[in-house]
Design an enzyme around this catalytic site. Structure first.
Site, mmCIF file in Angstrom:
data_model
loop_
_atom_site.group_PDB
_atom_site.id
_atom_site.type_symbol
_atom_site.label_atom_id
_atom_site.label_comp_id
_atom_site.label_asym_id
_atom_site.label_seq_id
_atom_site.Cartn_x
_atom_site.Cartn_y
_atom_site.Cartn_z
ATOM 1 C CB ALA A 1 12.107 -21.499 -27.771
ATOM 2 C CG ASP A 2 9.210 -20.964 -22.205
ATOM 3 O OD1 ASP A 2 8.042 -21.040 -21.814
ATOM 4 O OD2 ASP A 2 10.056 -21.857 -22.006
ATOM 5 N NE ARG A 3 9.162 -13.181 -24.748
ATOM 6 C CZ ARG A 3 8.710 -12.176 -23.984
ATOM 7 N NH1 ARG A 3 9.458 -11.103 -23.789
ATOM 8 N NH2 ARG A 3 7.529 -12.259 -23.417
#
Length: 404
Positions: free
Chosen positions: A263-265
């Protein structure tokens, strides 16, 4: 032995600290470690993307300055002068990737730490430098520890909550297979990885039959980087194109235990931004009854962002889609010099978003270093995993800088 993309040796009586990074621009065909001796070296390595992945960028920047400080001559600075010098060098390193959230986070935490160190009554330049180096080194140790915890927690959840995992517990012939996208391993972190860490943990426990990695168009992090790590670690694995995922799920049935992604965010409601193609995987997984898991440290969970609708998606250059770079292959399969090749009609319009957002309703669990968060009444609630962090700002604990 797990691949080491960042090799760091602490200072000792025998000499100063040292740092080497695996040049990812030369992967997967050449394995070259480049020494990093100064902040200028680190700046260039990050700027040129010889090192990539949000945690890895932040850790390399922090350790770069640690190496420089350990080799610098003592200029008899005061504690305040040492603090100002360190903060100045950190701000310089931050400019190598100014939009990198994790790098900015690490710079902020380390700047606070040296400010606190300089304010103590018995502080001098040596004590401030010593505190900084110890904190930078702890960042690396903490990130690896968090990644291994993510790997262990994810492996345990898969073993206990998927049809393949539960069947394997009673039958050694039952396959347990995992599908992933992009690169979430040692090349993107301080070591071990998040989603790839889950795969590693299953493999190390002899509970993984096979891993599948998508090539991850258009930048090919899966075929260039994840495949490289899987081969390096001797994990049984197969590379497939992004468009083959649905067919793979249909073929494997219950043998495919889960799709595990990084995940990036992660937004407050569980909506997750990750490499483009992740959303498609989640839709396919839901249709085929395959568990879909996000593996990320708590620092990737942004509770200030209410939902995926508030996440801005970066769009990248068109030539990533219309061109591809790689070494030329000779008549005897030998690798030659790299060349850029056009793969699309000249003049065609291109849309190239770097990420997409997977709705929380398609996610079965979010794997963190302290456990797996599942939905309650169809809603993710992260309060329980942040309880201990209430006073973290006061402690200025520069660890767990996570994210992909």
């Amino acid at each position: 032995m797990v691949l080491q993309a960042v090799k760091y040796t602490p200072t000792s009586g025998e000499g100063p600290a040292s740092l080497e990074i695996l040049d990812q621009l030369q992967l997967p065909h050449r394995t070259v470690y480049e020494p990093i001796k100064t902040c200028e070296d680190g700046f260039d390595a990050i700027k040129q993307m010889k090192v990539r992945g949000a945690p890895a960028i932040a850790i390399v920047a922090a350790l770069t300055l640690a190496v420089e400080l350990s080799t610098a001559r003592d200029e008899a600075r005061s504690a305040a002068e040492a603090r100002d010098h360190i903060v100045q060098r950190l701000e310089y390193l931050k400019k190598s990737r100014p939009t990198a959230v994790n790098l900015g986070d690490a710079v902020g935490k380390l700047s606070k730490l040296v400010a606190t160190a300089a304010d103590t009554s018995d502080a001098n330049s040596q004590t401030v430098v010593k505190d900084y180096i110890a904190a930078a080194e702890r960042m690396m140790v903490d990130d690896v520890a968090d990644n291994k915890a993510i790997g262990a927690n994810g492996a345990k959840w898969i073993w206990e909550n998927t049809q393949a995992g539960k069947s394997r517990a009673t039958s050694a012939v039952q396959d347990v297979k995992i599908l992933t996208i992009c690169n979430t391993g040692s090349l993107a972190t301080a070591g071990y990885g998040t989603a790839l860490g889950v795969i590693r943990s299953l493999h190390n426990a002899d509970r993984l039959s096979h891993a599948y990695t998508l090539e991850t168009r258009p930048y090919n992090q899966g075929s260039r980087l994840t495949a490289y790590e899987l081969v390096y670690d001797n994990i049984p694995a197969t590379l497939i194109t992004d468009s083959m995922a649905g067919s793979l799920m249909a073929r494997e049935g219950s043998n495919l235990a889960a799709v595990v992604v990084g995940a990036d965010r992660v937004a407050a409601n569980g909506d997750t931004a990750n490499k483009i193609g992740t959303y498609s995987l989640a839709v396919l997984a839901r249709y085929h009854g395959v568990k879909f898991l996000v593996a990320a440290p708590r620092t990737t969970i942004d509770r200030a962002t209410r939902s995926g609708k508030d996440i801005v998606i970066e769009e990248r250059a068109a030539d990533e889609v219309t061109r591809i770079k790689g070494p030329q292959i000779g008549p005897r399969e030998e690798l030659g010099e790299p060349a850029m090749v056009s793969t699309a009609a000249i003049g065609i319009n291109v849309w190239n978003p770097a990420f997409d957002v997977t709705p929380a309703e398609l996610i079965d669990g979010i794997i963190t270093e302290v456990g797996v968060v599942e939905k309650a009444a169809s809603v993710f609630n992260f309060d329980s995993i942040f309880t201990y962090m209430a006073n973290e700002d006061a402690d200025v604990k520069p660890s767990s800088i996570g994210g992909m």
